[in-house]
Design an enzyme around this catalytic site. Structure first.
Site, PDB file in Angstrom:
ATOM      1  CE1 TYR A 175      35.596 -34.657  -6.317  1.00  0.00           C
ATOM      2  CE2 TYR A 175      36.234 -33.333  -8.205  1.00  0.00           C
ATOM      3  CZ  TYR A 175      36.439 -33.731  -6.898  1.00  0.00           C
ATOM      4  OH  TYR A 175      37.467 -33.185  -6.172  1.00  0.00           O
ATOM      5  CG  ASP A 233      40.334 -25.111  -4.315  1.00  0.00           C
ATOM      6  OD1 ASP A 233      40.019 -24.851  -3.144  1.00  0.00           O
ATOM      7  OD2 ASP A 233      40.491 -26.277  -4.733  1.00  0.00           O
ATOM      8  CG  ASP A 253      37.420 -31.025  -2.574  1.00  0.00           C
ATOM      9  OD1 ASP A 253      37.879 -31.360  -1.469  1.00  0.00           O
ATOM     10  OD2 ASP A 253      38.034 -30.286  -3.367  1.00  0.00           O
ATOM     11  CG  ASP A 310      38.253 -28.307   0.810  1.00  0.00           C
ATOM     12  OD1 ASP A 310      38.794 -28.446  -0.300  1.00  0.00           O
ATOM     13  OD2 ASP A 310      37.254 -27.591   0.980  1.00  0.00           O
ATOM     14  CG  HIS A 323      38.476 -35.993  -2.290  1.00  0.00           C
ATOM     15  ND1 HIS A 323      39.230 -34.887  -1.968  1.00  0.00           N
ATOM     16  CD2 HIS A 323      37.883 -35.686  -3.472  1.00  0.00           C
ATOM     17  CE1 HIS A 323      39.106 -33.970  -2.896  1.00  0.00           C
ATOM     18  NE2 HIS A 323      38.274 -34.419  -3.832  1.00  0.00           N
ATOM     19  CD  GLU A 331      42.777 -31.145   0.311  1.00  0.00           C
ATOM     20  OE1 GLU A 331      43.318 -30.028   0.308  1.00  0.00           O
ATOM     21  OE2 GLU A 331      41.964 -31.517  -0.551  1.00  0.00           O
ATOM     22  CB  CYS A 377      43.857 -25.891  -6.405  1.00  0.00           C
ATOM     23  SG  CYS A 377      43.921 -26.913  -7.887  1.00  0.00           S
ATOM     24  NE  ARG A 382      44.027 -33.564  -2.831  1.00  0.00           N
ATOM     25  CZ  ARG A 382      43.569 -32.442  -3.379  1.00  0.00           C
ATOM     26  NH1 ARG A 382      42.344 -32.407  -3.889  1.00  0.00           N
ATOM     27  NH2 ARG A 382      44.299 -31.354  -3.404  1.00  0.00           N
ATOM     28  CD  GLU A 432      45.583 -33.654  -6.981  1.00  0.00           C
ATOM     29  OE1 GLU A 432      45.736 -34.431  -7.954  1.00  0.00           O
ATOM     30  OE2 GLU A 432      44.620 -32.884  -6.867  1.00  0.00           O
ATOM     31  CG  ASN A 479      42.182 -34.720  -9.890  1.00  0.00           C
ATOM     32  OD1 ASN A 479      41.109 -34.596 -10.474  1.00  0.00           O
ATOM     33  ND2 ASN A 479      42.746 -33.733  -9.224  1.00  0.00           N
TER      34      ASN A 479
END
Length: 297
Positions: free
Chosen positions: A48, A63, A90, A92, A117, A119, A127, A162, A192, A216
């Site tokens: 990942y 982040d 990721d 974002d 993923h 989001e 983050c 996400r 999340e 997660n």
């Protein structure tokens, strides 16, 4: 391990197969090519690419949306080249609107990533376990996911939706969004930052028949650190351990630097470190040597 010569396995198809198995897929986080190789050598099936770790590793910063899409894709490409495992990355927010998401998906696909993923945070994102997040309207995110599905050229490329709405609007809104994102074509759902085992169980109970679920296991974050067996009982398909490698590397470097500072040399720390020959073998020197001998005049 990723070879410099020859073909690769089919990591996207392999990821799809793993996600249909009876136990959750464990995906340790990596933040550069070396940490990705270490994940593979430890015997895991998936790597990942953590955005948190990538930002820390590339910029030495938190982040909070500082890395661009191009920087993230380039980091993912280096990891893909270093290993023979599926890499989940990721991505974002997709770095903009639905048009930007199309370019993001194409970029990650071209890099060889097996899945990403996306989001529903407002740009610049943060983050998922930091305060101060905000989310875009659910209909906007659904449109971005439809664009992602339409953009992929390989149907095995995995798209994970996400939602960060639980920390912003509450779990009810997060669950509603997740269902909408599944309708938009997401392959997996990722709610999340649930903050209790009861919320984690509710997510599973309400969504696991809608799409496979991501948990997660954010080290030190807002979500309780459940045992893997409990996660399996709840039916989660994929478990991310995003920053264990980053934290371990930080601790190790701190220790050796403290020894160097105190003693003037790192000699006292060396017995606990890989040897020079061991490390060069780890990063593939024997393969490089063999290629040179094969093609020398």
């Amino acid at each position: 391990m990723g070879s410099l010569l020859g073909g690769r396995t089919e990591p996207r198809r392999r990821l799809r197969e793993l996600l249909t198995g009876p136990r959750p897929v464990i995906a340790p986080g990596a933040y550069d090519a070396l940490s990705a190789r270490l994940v593979e050598q430890a015997g895991f099936d998936v790597v990942y690419m953590t955005g948190f770790g990538s930002t820390a590793g590339l910029l030495g910063r938190p982040d909070v949306g500082l890395l661009t899409g191009g920087e993230m894709v380039a980091n993912a490409a280096r990891m893909v080249d270093a290993v023979d495992l599926p890499v989940i990355a990721d991505a974002d927010t997709g770095y903009g609107n639905a048009v930007n998401v199309v370019r993001t998906v194409r970029g990650y696909e071209q890099a060889g990533v097996a899945g990403i993923h996306l989001e529903d945070q407002v740009m610049p994102k943060r983050c998922g376990h930091l305060r101060g997040k905000a989310v875009i309207p659910a209909e906007e995110m659904a449109g971005k996911l439809r664009a992602a599905v339409a953009a992929r050229r390989d149907p095995d490329f995995v798209i994970i939706a996400r939602t960060d709405a639980a920390a912003v609007n509450g779990l009810d809104d997060a669950l509603q969004r997740a269902r909408r994102y599944a309708e938009a074509g997401a392959d997996l759902l990722f709610v999340e930052s649930p903050t209790s085992e009861e919320d984690i169980a509710r997510i599973a109970e309400e969504l696991r028949d809608t799409a496979p679920l991501v948990f997660n296991w954010a080290e030190g974050g807002r979500t309780p650190p459940l045992p893997l067996e409990r996660i399996r009982e709840l039916g989660y398909a994929l478990v991310l351990f995003p920053i264990s490698t980053l934290l371990a590397a930080t601790a190790g470097m701190r220790q050796v630097l403290a020894r160097l500072r105190a003693d003037g040399t790192p000699a006292a720390a060396l017995p606990g470190l890989p040897g020079f020959d061991e490390f060069t073998e780890l990063v593939g020197l024997p393969e490089i040597t063999a290629i040179g001998e094969r093609f020398q005049d």
